[in-house]
Design a protein around this motif. Structure first.
Motif, PDB file in Angstrom:
ATOM      1  N   HIS A  88       0.856  -1.190   0.000  1.00  0.00           N
ATOM      2  CA  HIS A  88       0.000   0.000   0.000  1.00  0.00           C
ATOM      3  C   HIS A  88       0.895   1.244   0.000  1.00  0.00           C
ATOM      4  O   HIS A  88       1.417   1.646   1.035  1.00  0.00           O
ATOM      5  CB  HIS A  88      -0.901  -0.036   1.258  1.00  0.00           C
ATOM      6  N   HIS A 129      -4.642   6.148  -5.844  1.00  0.00           N
ATOM      7  CA  HIS A 129      -6.108   6.166  -5.840  1.00  0.00           C
ATOM      8  C   HIS A 129      -6.656   6.177  -7.270  1.00  0.00           C
ATOM      9  O   HIS A 129      -6.476   7.154  -8.010  1.00  0.00           O
ATOM     10  CB  HIS A 129      -6.632   7.421  -5.132  1.00  0.00           C
ATOM     11  N   GLU A 167      -5.505   1.569  -5.517  1.00  0.00           N
ATOM     12  CA  GLU A 167      -6.403   1.694  -4.376  1.00  0.00           C
ATOM     13  C   GLU A 167      -7.752   2.141  -4.933  1.00  0.00           C
ATOM     14  O   GLU A 167      -7.955   3.323  -5.250  1.00  0.00           O
ATOM     15  CB  GLU A 167      -5.893   2.669  -3.327  1.00  0.00           C
ATOM     16  N   HIS A 207     -12.217   2.065   0.666  1.00  0.00           N
ATOM     17  CA  HIS A 207     -11.040   1.865  -0.180  1.00  0.00           C
ATOM     18  C   HIS A 207     -10.656   0.386  -0.173  1.00  0.00           C
ATOM     19  O   HIS A 207     -10.554  -0.226   0.893  1.00  0.00           O
ATOM     20  CB  HIS A 207      -9.842   2.672   0.344  1.00  0.00           C
ATOM     21  N   HIS A 266      -7.931  -0.047   5.726  1.00  0.00           N
ATOM     22  CA  HIS A 266      -8.250   0.832   6.867  1.00  0.00           C
ATOM     23  C   HIS A 266      -9.754   0.964   7.157  1.00  0.00           C
ATOM     24  O   HIS A 266     -10.328   2.018   6.918  1.00  0.00           O
ATOM     25  CB  HIS A 266      -7.632   2.215   6.662  1.00  0.00           C
ATOM     26  N   ASP A 285       0.601   2.397   3.853  1.00  0.00           N
ATOM     27  CA  ASP A 285      -0.244   3.444   3.264  1.00  0.00           C
ATOM     28  C   ASP A 285       0.607   4.717   3.160  1.00  0.00           C
ATOM     29  O   ASP A 285       0.193   5.804   3.548  1.00  0.00           O
ATOM     30  CB  ASP A 285      -1.483   3.692   4.114  1.00  0.00           C
TER      31      ASP A 285
HETATM   32 ZN    ZN Z   1      -7.144   4.620   1.581  1.00  0.00          ZN
END
Ligand code: ZN
Ligand code: ZN
Length: 295
Positions: A11, A43, A67, A74, A124, A186
């Motif tokens: 991520h 994203h 993502e 997400h 998350h 992330d």
């Molecule tokens: Zn996210």
């Protein structure tokens, strides 16, 4: 074939979406820190193939991810090859613009990802406290769930109203779900808390790593490492690589069944119930989590 443990992050953000750095900077960081593989997961966008080819490093393949971002829901697609474009607003956090439920969005994204032969992980769940255990149960089997995410705004620990992410994981396992836990960075800024996977794969090829992720042949870490690990439906033995920690055997309902302080542990699972998993926590708060063993 002997398997090897590969350290990887699943991520990662770059300037292709809201990361603060170009992909070269992100890739440099992971290469310099001894990672064996890296997924870039911006994203709702893929890194163009010619750019991805230039990002490969001799000791660290860099793989395509996305993502899939549907307001605050997400889902990462690892190993996708075609961009997935959600029919809902992506970067906006305004739920009012989204007409479908949380579980519907998770299910949609997972279907798109699996249809490409890629691996899905739901990200998350406590970002804006969006995905509850009930939402995730309604979403059906999705495979992997982030239980520890290094972004500062994702509420891994929950609060008085919302479950910690690890509690959500145990609720899903207790209900009979086969869900593997994931720790990830992330990473947007490259100087924060870190989470990663140690994957036991046949090789460092993407297909073998994705197979290991599907099969739960990995553990997740925010700073601890295993020196050895053996698990069957009857027992779990493990040794920590960096000294003593609190080693807990956890079973249905998130119940701590046994606690050992030390560098190694051997747990018999005869009284453990439907599943058992291990969490180790060092004095400095760093942790690791093994995947559940189902009985
Ligand atoms: Zn996210
Ligand atoms: Zn992210």
């Amino acid at each position: 074939m002997a398997r090897r443990w590969l350290k990887g992050n699943t991520h990662t953000h770059t300037q292709y979406s809201d990361g603060d750095s170009p992909p070269e900077v992100a890739v440099d960081w992971y290469e310099a820190h001894g990672y064996d593989f890296l997924f870039l997961t911006d994203h709702n966008v893929l890194i163009p193939d010619d750019h991805l080819a230039k990002l490969q490093r001799p000791s660290m393949p860099v793989w395509q991810g996305e993502e899939v971002t549907m307001a605050a829901v997400h889902v990462n697609g690892l190993g996708v090859s075609t961009q997935i474009v959600p029919p809902w607003p992506g970067r906006s956090m305004y739920e009012a613009e989204v007409t479908h439920s949380h579980d519907h969005r998770v299910r949609w994204a997972v279907e798109q990802i699996l249809a490409q032969g890629a691996v899905a992980h739901v990200n998350h769940p406590n970002y804006l406290f969006t995905l509850t255990a009930d939402d995730l149960m309604a979403a059906g089997e999705f495979g992997l769930l982030e239980i520890a995410n290094g972004h500062p705004g994702v509420n891994n620990q929950g609060n008085d109203t919302y479950d910690a992410t690890e509690v959500i994981w145990d609720k899903l396992l207790t209900a009979g779900g086969q869900i593997w836990g994931v720790a990830s960075d992330d990473a947007h800024h490259f100087q924060t808390w870190r989470g990663w996977l140690q994957v036991e794969a046949d090789s460092a090829r993407v297909g073998d790593v994705l197979d290991a992720l599907r099969g739960g042949r990995f553990y997740c870490s925010s700073g601890l490492a295993l020196g050895g690990y053996e698990a069957s439906s009857a027992e779990i033995s493990l040794e920590l690589a960096d000294g003593a920690a609190t080693i807990e055997l956890i079973g249905p309902g998130g119940t701590v069944l046994e606690t050992i302080s030390g560098e190694r542990a051997h747990f018999r699972l005869s009284a453990a119930g439907a599943y058992a998993r291990v969490r180790a926590t060092a004095a400095n708060g760093r942790q690791l989590w093994t995947q559940p063993v189902f009985r």
